[in-house]
Write an enzyme that holds these catalytic residues in place. Structure first.
Site, PDB file in Angstrom:
ATOM      1  N   SER A 198       8.338 -11.258   3.814  1.00 26.93           N
ATOM      2  CA  SER A 198       6.395 -11.264   4.521  1.00 26.93           C
ATOM      3  C   SER A 198       6.063 -12.324   3.808  1.00 26.93           C
ATOM      4  O   SER A 198       6.161 -13.269   2.710  1.00 26.93           O
ATOM      5  CB  SER A 198       5.809  -9.847   4.103  1.00 26.93           C
ATOM      6  OG  SER A 198       6.442 -10.083   2.408  1.00 26.93           O
ATOM      7  N   LYS A 199       4.703 -12.586   3.890  1.00 30.05           N
ATOM      8  CA  LYS A 199       4.214 -13.257   3.845  1.00 30.05           C
ATOM      9  C   LYS A 199       3.483 -13.216   1.727  1.00 30.05           C
ATOM     10  O   LYS A 199       4.100 -14.718   1.732  1.00 30.05           O
ATOM     11  CB  LYS A 199       2.583 -12.986   3.937  1.00 30.05           C
ATOM     12  CG  LYS A 199       2.416 -13.426   5.314  1.00 30.05           C
ATOM     13  CD  LYS A 199       1.815 -14.887   5.198  1.00 30.05           C
ATOM     14  CE  LYS A 199       1.829 -16.079   6.952  1.00 30.05           C
ATOM     15  NZ  LYS A 199       2.439 -16.778   6.401  1.00 30.05           N
TER      16      LYS A 199
END
Length: 484
Positions: free
Chosen positions: A248-249
């Site tokens: 994820s980010k």
RNA sequence: GUCCCCAUCGUCUAGUGGACUAGGACACUGCCCUUUCAAGGCAGGAACACGGGUUCGAAUCCCGUUGGGGAUACCA
């Protein structure tokens, strides 16, 4: 396992809901490698049926990301949204053939049943309420204008298939239910669209992410019901973040676009992603696309998820930076030169500087930053330059060296080195006493390529200028620290 | 909850029943090279998740446990 025989038809079918994610890019890469290895066609299909989340700009973005990374497609891009009438038509056929049926159940009612089943610890399956409806009951509802969805009538049998990466799969009938083909607004669902498109496009091999593994037993009977050839499936494990959760980010860049902006070379990203879950055999890790195509073998695809290791990507990128010469690097470096204001710098000098610094940078952005001192005056590193201020003889040494360099017949690194060492001897000092401040004078830092390469590349005129500036810096009154 | 998938150094991986004292790479540490920083070379520490089987023999096969992930939608 069985060798895949060409020609095959593979596809990459991203939904344009965001930038191309590295996981998607890797899926595309494996499709690319397989297609190029055995021959056939790679079809690019944009799954944009979810209009609210899809964006035309993203569609272009995905194409440019794929092209940049070096994935080659033969057909497309096809927009799934343009094929909606066809999906609808095929669903109607299934309905007419009795392979699908109308479901008038209210979604809220089904949700309630689902929650209840879950509470009891059971898996929820649609109870086929509407399959039991008589023709008369159906007609009544139709006349009353009751909204309906179209459900697929799942055959009551085990669904088995051999997954290219996971081997034999077997799903019992009670794991599957009559899923929806057409929503009550008439739009086809994902399952309907993919199967119709894969059939119409003659797809023979579906290589996709693991998140689709449990969709496959739905798709297989649907392929059959539609009278299509069931493709061979291969489900790739997911790419994980450092915490072993889905990437994820939070861990920084996750899209191809972001890595491009950070200064990762496309060859490096392709190579890195290809090796994240695939092993070509042997110990070599730096491989060109052509070599990987030649070595590609689905049997060597890994079934377990891989953690994305930024450090290793950076290492691989630095390997590519060192391998490619200045000319090959030029087009990749250009946007980063613009970024640091070196867009119109002299190409010959730029190339010379690039050759000196490519092994010293991990990204193109870093490399561009190292090039600045060759073209602009930069500040002296405060910490590293401090010690030169303490040597009162240094300005005199440097003036003499400057004059010597100004009059040197040929400004080559050999001559520059001989001149510097000769002067050190004359003055009874070690060469290092001159070498280190000279590096600081020219580049503003204490580290970099071999000094005489640096001076030669800098050129006589700029070198003399840098000496003057540094000598002035050394001679200016030094601020006294407060409290001393 | 239910179903499915996965499990070797911190990370990517090799390993397909004996050649395993478990190999390579990234990262880390040390040394060499060296005017600095890299690059390069050499060396070092570091793993078969756990428990049961099967077998003369298991990292490798089977079962279970644990852990992680995915799917359970009129999202894709």
């Amino acid at each position: 396992m069985t060798k895949i025989q060409g020609p095959i038809r593979v596809r990459f079918a991203p939904s344009p809901t965001g930038f191309l994610h590295v996981g998607g890019a890797r899926t595309a890469i494996y499709n690319d490698l397989l297609r190029q290895n055995v021959g056939g066609a790679f079809i690019l299909r944009i799954e944009d049926t979810d209009k609210e989340r899809s964006d035309e700009a993203m569609t272009r973005q995905i194409q440019s990301a794929l092209a940049w990374i070096g994935v080659v497609w033969d057909e497309g891009p096809f927009l799934q949204s343009e094929r909606l009438p066809r999906h609808h038509e095929r669903a109607e056929e299934l309905l007419a053939a009795g392979k699908a049926y109308r479901c008038f159940c209210a979604p809220e009612e089904l949700d309630a049943q689902r929650t209840a089943a879950q509470k009891r610890g059971e898996a929820f399956r649609y109870p086929r309420t509407c399959l039991k409806l008589s023709q008369q009951e159906i007609d009544e509802r139709l006349v009353a204008g009751k909204p309906f969805a179209v459900r697929f009538k799942m055959p009551d049998e085990h669904i088995t298939f051999t997954d290219i990466v996971r081997g034999d799969m077997d799903f019992p009938p009670d794991a599957l239910d009559d899923f929806i083909l057409l929503r009550s607004d008439g739009n086809p669902t994902y399952h309907m669209s993919v199967c119709v498109d894969d059939i119409d496009m003659g797809i023979t091999h579906v290589i996709r992410g693991e998140d689709h593994l449990s969709n496959t037993p739905k798709h297989i009977p649907l392929f059959r019901a539609l009278g299509g050839q069931v493709p061979t499936f291969g489900h790739l494990p997911l790419i994980l973040g450092q915490d072993k959760k889905r990437l994820s980010k939070r861990y920084g860049a996750t899209s191809v676009e972001e890595f491009r902006n950070e200064g990762i070379l496309p060859q490096a990203l392709y190579n890195f992603l290809a090796l994240l879950g695939w092993n070509p055999g042997g110990d070599r890790e730096i491989l060109s696309r052509d070599e990987m195509i030649r070595l590609f073998d689905v049997d060597r695809l890994n079934a377990s998820p891989a953690v994305f290791d930024r450090e290793k990507l950076l290492w691989m990128n630095s390997q590519y930076l060192s391998m490619l010469d200045a000319v090959a690097l030029r087009p990749h470096l250009e946007p980063f030169l613009e970024e640091v204001g070196l867009g119109d710098a002299d190409p010959a000098r730029l190339d010379a500087a690039v050759s000196l610094h490519r092994t010293r940078a991990r990204t193109l952005r870093e490399l561009a930053g190292l090039l600045i001192p060759y073209f602009r005056e930069t500040a002296y590193d405060p910490e590293a330059s401090a010690k030169f201020l303490k040597d009162p003889d240094l300005p005199g040494h440097l003036e003499a060296l400057r004059d010597r360099y100004a009059g040197l017949p040929d400004f080559t690194k050999e001559a520059l080195e001989a001149a510097l060492r000769a002067q050190a001897d004359e003055r009874g000092i070690k060469a290092g006493v001159l070498i280190h401040p000279t590096r600081m004078a020219l580049s503003g830092t204490a580290s970099g390529p071999p000094l005489f390469d640096l001076v030669e590349t800098m050129g006589r005129e700029a070198t003399v200028r840098h000496f003057d500036r540094f000598i002035a810096f050394l001679r200016q009154p030094q601020p006294v620290a407060a409290g001393e």
